[in-house]
Design an enzyme around this catalytic site. Structure first.
Site, PDB file in Angstrom:
ATOM      1  CB  CYS A  88      -9.181 -61.157  19.039  1.00  0.00           C
ATOM      2  SG  CYS A  88      -7.804 -60.528  20.007  1.00  0.00           S
ATOM      3  CE  LYS A  89      -3.841 -63.247  12.179  1.00  0.00           C
ATOM      4  NZ  LYS A  89      -3.156 -62.470  11.173  1.00  0.00           N
TER       5      LYS A  89
END
Length: 157
Positions: A88-89
């Site tokens: 994810c980020k």
């Protein structure tokens, strides 16, 4: 620092920047990427299989509904000899929750043990409060599912 963190020999976790670094993906032999975000890019590598889980890192998001699908995709990748990267980020909340759910389902670990495994691999791992409560709900679901599983033996009377 760019790195892919090993949760198991065939399951890795990272942030988006590391996930999109082709050299790292090739070094680790990654064949499948799960992108747990709405906006982060996929690696440009054409040989990879990909899956997007379109959620924000928001406690109100329903990540629970993706636990089974992602766990199944990770397991089938591993069973076919591949390696899976979940990201994810920041490689902190969403991806950590998906990896934890996978370990609970396919390695039959408790939530506590599954999360410790992820946290050991990636010390910044910390699912938000909403995802944590969804993991607790999933642990209860798996516990009930494993208790009620039908017996393979039939009783003859």
């Amino acid at each position: 620092m760019l790195s892919l963190c090993k949760v198991t020999d065939s399951l890795l976790i990272s942030n988006s920047r590391s996930a999109c670094t082709e050299k790292l993906l090739m070094q680790e032999g990654v064949t499948f990427c799960i992108n747990v975000s709405r906006q982060q890019p996929f690696p440009s590598c054409q040989r990879l299989q990909t899956l997007r889980v379109p959620v924000f890192d928001d406690p109100a998001e329903d990540l629970y509904r993706y636990f089974e699908r992602c766990s199944g995709a990770i397991e089938s990748t591993i069973q076919s000899g591949g390696k899976c990267l979940v990201y994810c980020k920041n490689g902190r909340s969403r991806s950590a929750a998906i990896c934890t759910a996978y370990l609970m389902k396919h390695h039959r670990l408790s939530l506590k043990d599954a999360f410790e495994t992820v946290k050991t691999a990636r010390p910044v791992a910390e699912p938000n409060a909403g995802f944590w409560s969804q993991l607790q709900k999933y642990e209860e679901h798996l516990h009930i599912q494993n208790q009620v599983a039908p017996s393979k033996k039939e009783t003859v009377q």
